[in-house]
Design an enzyme around this catalytic site. Structure first.
Site, short mmCIF file in Angstrom:
data_model
loop_
_atom_site.label_atom_id
_atom_site.label_comp_id
_atom_site.label_asym_id
_atom_site.label_seq_id
_atom_site.Cartn_x
_atom_site.Cartn_y
_atom_site.Cartn_z
N ARG A 105 0.81 -1.22 0.00
CA ARG A 105 0.00 0.00 0.00
C ARG A 105 0.84 1.27 0.00
NH1 ARG A 105 -3.03 -3.01 4.20
NH2 ARG A 105 -4.48 -4.30 3.04
N VAL A 106 2.05 1.21 0.52
CA VAL A 106 2.87 2.44 0.59
C VAL A 106 4.23 2.28 -0.08
CG1 VAL A 106 1.77 3.28 2.70
CG2 VAL A 106 3.79 1.84 2.87
#
Length: 553
Positions: free
Chosen positions: A416-417
């Site tokens: 996600r990051v």
């Protein structure tokens, strides 16, 4: 002072119980009074100066260093849980010591007793034993002295290399950093695994879950990541170094020994700490081990350095915590886990962070491992940890047995990051790969039913098969990022579309050897620039085309 002495003498001379006054008692009281009168007259003869000097001498000679310890007694003991009476002022999670020398931790603070979990064999404790407070919350040694060592959950050396010389200690249950000291993930944490670095990139300070059934290669990904850091840790740039902590929870001792040998053979133990709470250790030690390892990692993070911690695996920690909670008579919830099992993992994983420059700029990256049962990712503990982490690498048994290793399901795996931390060179070559693989999986399902496929669909299938082959990688053989870029470039730009899928692995090995031996300058340029410039692109194209012509011939 004289009146005090007189009163004391009278009190001693009087009978103990008023109800037992008899002739004998009355007689003794007369004798006491007579003795008192005689002693009083002697005191009056003594000089005032002499009395004061005697008092001063007595006061100065008195031992004022009274060492008070709060103690309690064991009411009952069994299954690693001791019920202790006393210890009224004990703190939650305080270390206590039994008369046998064993240590424990107070977890349940009840009105009439304290529930203590024992760090060791409870057969050494019996009912009525004395328990004393230590006044200290559980802590462990931290520092660079621990690198290269194998320790237990309390930080004691278990590798036979003597005691650890670390002077610094940290509490195991520290609070996670707040919002202000943090900064977004921006530096890559390279695993050396093509499928991970290209499709689910991990950044320093991220929490990336490794999830899958037993025997699907979860630990292998973690160990490859540790081995891959050797190329950075052998240098002198402290900002590039990544210190590693591997926490083994509930594993066999033989497995941990093999792992330590593998890291030693790869010369990776010198920058690694192994924290081991094996299957034969008490449940409280298995519960505590991840927090102990995390405190060791936080030492590096808070000193402006970078650390990686692997929890292998948190499913077993949750089981150990469930065992402790049920024995402490805490109410069970879903799957008999206690109500705070989410907090058990969230307070641990929130301690992984990338700190901003005002707080040293260090980072702690976490790779928790979770074991699923028959691929069920919707079970209680897996869903909890998926919701806490910043993405997951999902490993499938089916892919593993098909020979696709690492057995990463690219569709379900996500970071996600981490894409913010991915190097530009990798973004340039791997940007379209995830989409192409997703389209390939979609089309492959329908391709089994019909043979009348148009050219575009056949092209998708052809490219997908070759990219899947290209992402295969042997165990304990991590690759540098510039080598990965060169190999993936050949695949995504379509140079391998005419090559037989069975020859892809052979091509990769030969191509890498050729590039490393003949074109080291190009690899260095990609590594230094962090991107593929027009010049590098043209050079890569030429190298791949020329090599393929010779390879196919």
């Amino acid at each position: 002072m004289l009146s005090v002495r007189v009163a004391a003498a009278v009190a001693r001379a009087l009978p103990r119980r008023a109800g037992l006054v008899s002739k004998n008692a009355l007689g003794s009281s007369f004798i006491a009074a007579r003795n008192l009168h005689a002693s009083n007259s002697r005191l009056q003869k003594t000089g005032t100066a002499e009395v004061s000097s005697i008092l001063e001498e007595r006061i100065l000679g008195a031992d004022t260093s009274v060492d008070l310890e709060e103690t309690g007694r064991v009411l009952s003991i069994g299954d690693g849980i001791a019920r202790v009476h006393g210890l009224r002022n004990v703190q939650a999670e305080e270390m206590v010591e039994f008369s046998s020398g064993l240590k424990g931790m107070s977890l349940n603070l009840e009105p009439d007793n304290v529930g203590v979990v024992v760090f060791g064999n409870d057969k050494l404790i019996k009912e009525g034993d004395i328990v004393k407070r230590t006044g200290a919350i559980v802590d462990v040694p931290v520092g660079e002295e621990l690198l290269g060592r194998v320790v237990d959950a309390l930080g004691n050396a278990i590798d036979g290399k003597g005691p650890i010389g670390s002077k610094a200690r940290r509490r195991v249950g520290l609070k996670a950093p707040g919002i202000i000291p943090r900064i977004s993930v921006r530096e890559p944490m390279q695993t050396g695994i093509k499928a991970v670095d290209s499709l689910v990139p991990i950044g320093r300070g991220q929490r990336e879950l490794i999830i899958g059934d037993r025997q699907t290669g979860k630990t292998s990904i973690a160990i490859d990541t540790i081995i891959n850091q050797k190329r950075f840790n052998d240098g002198t740039d402290e900002k590039k170094k990544l210190y590693c902590i591997y926490v083994a929870i509930g594993q066999k001792r033989s497995t941990v020994a093999q792992l330590v040998k593998r890291l030693t053979d790869a010369d990776a133990m010198k920058y690694t700490i192994v924290v081991s709470a094996t299957a034969s250790d008490a449940a409280p030690l298995q519960y505590l081990a991840p927090y102990s390892g995390c405190s060791m990692g936080e030492y590096f993070r808070d000193n402006g350095k970078h650390a990686l911690i692997i929890y292998d695996d948190l499913s077993k920690q949750a089981v150990a915590y469930r065992q402790m909670s049920l024995l402490l008579r805490r109410p069970p919830g879903r799957e008999a886990y206690p109500g705070d099992v989410f907090y058990l993992h969230s307070r641990l994983l929130e301690r992984a962070a990338k700190m901003n420059d005002a707080f040293g700029g260090g980072s702690l990256t976490a790779l928790p491992v979770i074991e699923t049962q028959a691929g069920d990712v919707s079970a209680y503990i897996p869903t909890n940890v998926i919701s806490i982490t910043d993405g997951q690498i999902f490993l499938e048994t089916e892919l593993f047995y098909k020979g696709i290793r690492p057995a990463i399901n690219v569709g379900l795996s996500v970071s996600r990051v981490g894409s913010a931390a991915q190097t530009r060179a990798m973004k340039q070559v791997a940007g379209t790969m995830k989409l192409e693989l997703a389209q390939y999986r979609e089309v492959a399902a329908f391709a089994q039913f019909g043979s009348d496929l148009d050219a575009a669909t056949q092209q998708l299938l052809s490219r997908g098969v070759r990219l899947t082959e290209l992402l295969k990688q042997g165990q304990y053989s991590p690759m540098a990022i510039e080598e990965q870029v060169a190999v993936i470039y050949a695949g995504v730009r379509g140079y391998l579309d005419k090559l037989e899928p069975s020859k892809i692995t052979k091509f990769e090995n030969a191509f890498l050897s050729h590039v490393i031996s003949q074109h080291q300058a190009l690899l260095s340029k990609i590594r230094t620039d962090g991107k593929i410039s027009e010049e590098s692109d043209a050079k890569l194209k030429e190298i791949v085309t020329n090599f393929l012509a010779g390879f196919e011939a």
